[in-house]
Design an enzyme around this catalytic site. Structure first.
Site, PDB file in Angstrom:
ATOM      1  N   LYS A   1      43.914  43.126  33.057  1.00 21.26           N
ATOM      2  CA  LYS A   1      43.763  42.612  31.701  1.00 21.26           C
ATOM      3  C   LYS A   1      44.939  43.100  30.864  1.00 21.26           C
ATOM      4  O   LYS A   1      45.160  44.324  30.752  1.00 21.26           O
ATOM      5  CB  LYS A   1      42.453  43.133  31.099  1.00 21.26           C
ATOM      6  CG  LYS A   1      41.232  42.397  31.605  1.00 21.26           C
ATOM      7  CD  LYS A   1      41.132  41.035  30.943  1.00 21.26           C
ATOM      8  CE  LYS A   1      39.866  40.317  31.352  1.00 21.26           C
ATOM      9  NZ  LYS A   1      39.786  38.968  30.735  1.00 21.26           N
TER      10      LYS A   1
ATOM     11  N   ASP B   1      45.298  38.431  33.079  1.00 20.00           N
ATOM     12  CA  ASP B   1      44.666  37.604  32.052  1.00 20.00           C
ATOM     13  C   ASP B   1      45.146  38.120  30.708  1.00 20.00           C
ATOM     14  O   ASP B   1      44.934  39.295  30.378  1.00 20.00           O
ATOM     15  CB  ASP B   1      43.141  37.688  32.162  1.00 20.00           C
ATOM     16  CG  ASP B   1      42.434  36.692  31.242  1.00 20.00           C
ATOM     17  OD1 ASP B   1      43.125  36.017  30.446  1.00 20.00           O
ATOM     18  OD2 ASP B   1      41.193  36.590  31.330  1.00 20.00           O
TER      19      ASP B   1
ATOM     20  N   GLU C   1      46.652  33.988  33.594  1.00 19.41           N
ATOM     21  CA  GLU C   1      45.532  33.316  32.917  1.00 19.41           C
ATOM     22  C   GLU C   1      45.693  33.349  31.405  1.00 19.41           C
ATOM     23  O   GLU C   1      45.970  34.407  30.834  1.00 19.41           O
ATOM     24  CB  GLU C   1      44.228  34.014  33.346  1.00 19.41           C
ATOM     25  CG  GLU C   1      42.961  33.362  32.816  1.00 19.41           C
ATOM     26  CD  GLU C   1      41.698  34.004  33.414  1.00 19.41           C
ATOM     27  OE1 GLU C   1      41.751  34.493  34.567  1.00 19.41           O
ATOM     28  OE2 GLU C   1      40.667  34.016  32.727  1.00 19.41           O
TER      29      GLU C   1
ATOM     30  N   ASP D   1      41.622  29.220  30.568  1.00 16.02           N
ATOM     31  CA  ASP D   1      40.245  29.742  30.505  1.00 16.02           C
ATOM     32  C   ASP D   1      39.642  29.362  29.149  1.00 16.02           C
ATOM     33  O   ASP D   1      38.942  28.345  29.040  1.00 16.02           O
ATOM     34  CB  ASP D   1      40.256  31.264  30.761  1.00 16.02           C
ATOM     35  CG  ASP D   1      38.872  31.886  30.637  1.00 16.02           C
ATOM     36  OD1 ASP D   1      37.884  31.136  30.548  1.00 16.02           O
ATOM     37  OD2 ASP D   1      38.748  33.127  30.622  1.00 16.02           O
TER      38      ASP D   1
HETATM   39  C1  MUC Z   1      37.850  36.366  30.679  1.00 15.44           C
HETATM   40  O1  MUC Z   1      38.696  36.151  29.866  1.00 15.44           O
HETATM   41  O2  MUC Z   1      37.998  35.873  31.787  1.00 15.44           O
HETATM   42  C2  MUC Z   1      35.740  37.979  32.417  1.00 15.44           C
HETATM   43  C3  MUC Z   1      35.725  39.160  33.023  1.00 15.44           C
HETATM   44  C4  MUC Z   1      36.288  40.082  32.197  1.00 15.44           C
HETATM   45  O3  MUC Z   1      36.487  41.244  32.439  1.00 15.44           O
HETATM   46  O4  MUC Z   1      36.649  39.472  31.058  1.00 15.44           O
HETATM   47  C5  MUC Z   1      36.268  38.199  31.154  1.00 15.44           C
HETATM   48  C6  MUC Z   1      36.634  37.131  30.253  1.00 15.44           C
HETATM   49 MG    MG Z   2      39.912  34.840  31.068  1.00 15.24          MG
END
Ligand code: MUC
Ligand code: MG
Length: 375
Positions: free
Chosen positions: A164, A193, A219, A244
Site C-alpha cells: 500500500k 495500490d 492499482e 479499483d
Molecule cells: C483497496 O483499495 O483495494 C483492500 C484491502 C486493503 O487492504 O485495502 C483494500 C482496499
Molecule cells: Mg484498491
C-alpha cells in the site's frame, strides 16, 4: 416462498496488527451483518464492510438504508428472484450499492441453501475450487513488510503481496515497494495500490520506476474521476494499470473498457452493488480482454465466502484474489472459517456460502441490538 424478515446488526472486529492504507490506519473494522429469513424459517447471510475514506459509505448509513428503505420494499417478495429484487431496490433508492449488495448476498445464500447447492451454482458454477490468495502488506515500513512476506512464504500462505503506497512522499513510497520486490525476488509477485493518491505527472515518474523495479500491477494511481489520465498511463506503460475505486457501477466499467482506461479491474461485491452486478462488470472486462482481480473491502467470514463463491465462477480472474480479511482479524463471528492453504483460498463447498453465525461471538462484537424488519 417469500421474505418474512430482514435483520441488521453492526459489529466491529479488532485487527491483529495496524493496517496502514493511504487514507486510513485500520485497528478495527466495522461491518454490518444482514440476515434474511423466509416464511419457513430458512436463513441467508449477507455482509457489508466499510474501509474508512475509501468511498462515501459509512456502516451506520448502510444499516439505516436497509432498515428504513430497502427492507420494507423487499419483505413479501421471492428471495430467489434476484434481478427483480435488485430492480425493486433500485426504484426504492438510488445508488447505495453496499446496502443493496448485503441484502442481495443474503438472498443468494438463502436461495442456494434451499436448493442445497453452493452459491456459485446460481452463477454458472465454479470454474475453480481454489483462488490464488494475495496478502496486502499494510505495515508502512519496508523491513516489517519484508519480514511478514518471509513468514507468509515459509507458511505457504501467500506468494503474492500488495504494498500500500500513496500516503508518504512518492519517492520513498516507490523505494519501499521496490525494496519489498527486491527482497522477495522470484519467490513472489508484488502489486502496489496507490488508492488515488497521485496526480498524472507523479504517476508517470513513479510508475516508470515501479516497472523497472519488477512490480507486477499498479492499482488506482489517479483519482477515480480521471479516466483520461488512467487511459494515458495504460497506453504508456507495459506494467498493467488496474482500476479499483474508478469502477463502481456497471456503467463505469463500460466507460473504462470502451476507451481501455485500465488493463485490469478489481471487482468487489459491495463496491459493485451486489453479485449480479459484479458478474456484469466481470463480463464487460472479459469481453474487452481485460484481466480481473478479486478484491476485498476487508470482509469477515460471510463476505469472504460470498466473494469466493462468485469469484470462483469468473474465468478471467488472472490476478487471483485478496480475500485476506479473516486473516487480519483477531476473531471471527462465524462457526466455519475460510481455509487458506498452499497459497490458495479454498472455495467453501456450501450450501449457499457455507457459513453460519457463532451467536455468542456476534453478541460480543455487536455494537447494538439487532434491528429486525418484519411484515
Ligand atoms: C483497496 O483499495 O483495494 C483492500 C484491502 C486493503 O487492504 O485495502 C483494500 C482496499
Ligand atoms: Mg484498491
Amino acid at each position: 416462498m417469500r421474505i418474512a424478515s430482514i435483520e441488521t446488526v453492526v459489529f466491529d472486529l479488532p485487527t491483529i496488527r495496524p493496517h496502514k492504507l493511504a487514507m486510513a490506519t485500520i485497528n478495527q473494522q466495522s461491518l454490518v451483518l444482514v440476515r434474511v429469513r423466509d416464511e419457513e424459517g430458512h436463513e441467508g447471510l449477507g455482509e457489508a464492510s466499510v474501509i474508512p475514506h475509501y468511498g462515501a459509505e459509512t456502516i451506520e448509513a448502510i444499516q439505516l438504508v436497509i432498515d428504513r428503505y430497502l427492507a420494507p420494499a423487499l419483505i413479501g417478495r421471492d428471495p430467489a428472484a434476484f434481478e427483480a429484487l435488485v430492480a425493486a431496490m433500485d426504484v426504492t433508492i438510488k445508488d447505495n450499492g453496499y446496502a443493496k449488495a448485503a441484502i442481495e448476498m443474503a438472498c443468494v445464500d438463502l436461495a442456494a441453501r434451499r436448493l442445497g447447492v453452493p452459491a456459485s451454482a446460481l452463477f454458472g458454477a465454479a470454474v475453480r475450487d481454489t483462488l490464488p490468495i494475495l496478502l496486502v502488506l499494510g505495515g508502512g515500513e519496508a523491513d516489517a513488510d519484508c519480514a511478514l512476506a518471509d513468514e507468509m512464504l515459509d507458511k505457504r500462505l501467500h506468494n503474492r503481496f500488495l504494498v500500500k503506497i500513496g500516503k508518504a512522499e512518492p519517492d520513498s513510497d516507490v523505494a519501499r515497494a521496490i525494496a519489498v520486490k527486491a527482497h522477495v525476488g522470484d519467490r513472489a509477485i508484488v502489486h502496489v495500490d496507490v488508492n488515488q493518491s497521485w496526480d498524472e505527472s507523479t504517476a508517470t515518474r513513479g510508475i516508470a520506476r515501479l516497472e523497472d523495479g519488477g512490480i507486477a500491477v499498479v492499482e488506482q494511481p489517479l483519482p477515480r474521476a480521471d479516466i483520461d489520465g488512467m487511459r494515458r498511463l495504460s497506453e504508456r506503460f507495459a506494467v498493467p494499470i488496474m482500476a479499483d475505486e474508478a469502477i463502481e457501477t456497471v456503467e463505469d466499467a463500460l466507460a473504462y473498457a470502451r476507451v481501455r482506461a485500465a488493463d485490469a479491474f478489481s471487482i468487489k461485491l459491495t463496491k459493485q452493488g451486489g453479485l449480479l452486478r459484479t458478474r456484469k462488470v466481470a463480463s464487460i472486462a472479459e469481453a474487452a480482454g481485460l484481466t480481473l482481480f478479486g478484491g476485498t473491502m476487508l470482509e469477515s467470514g460471510v463476505g469472504t465466502a460470498a466473494s469466493a463463491q462468485l469469484f470462483s465462477t469468473v474465468r478471467a480472474l488472472h490476478w487471483g484474489c485478496q480475500l485476506f480479511g479473516p486473516l487480519l482479524f483477531a476473531d471471527t463471528i462465524t462457526v466455519e472459517q475460510p481455509v487458506y492453504r498452499d497459497f490458495e483460498l479454498q472455495v467453501p463447498a456450501g450450501p449457499g456460502f457455507g457459513m453460519s453465525i457463532d451467536e455468542d461471538k456476534l453478541a460480543f462484537y455487536a455494537r447494538d441490538r439487532p434491528r429486525t424488519s418484519i411484515r
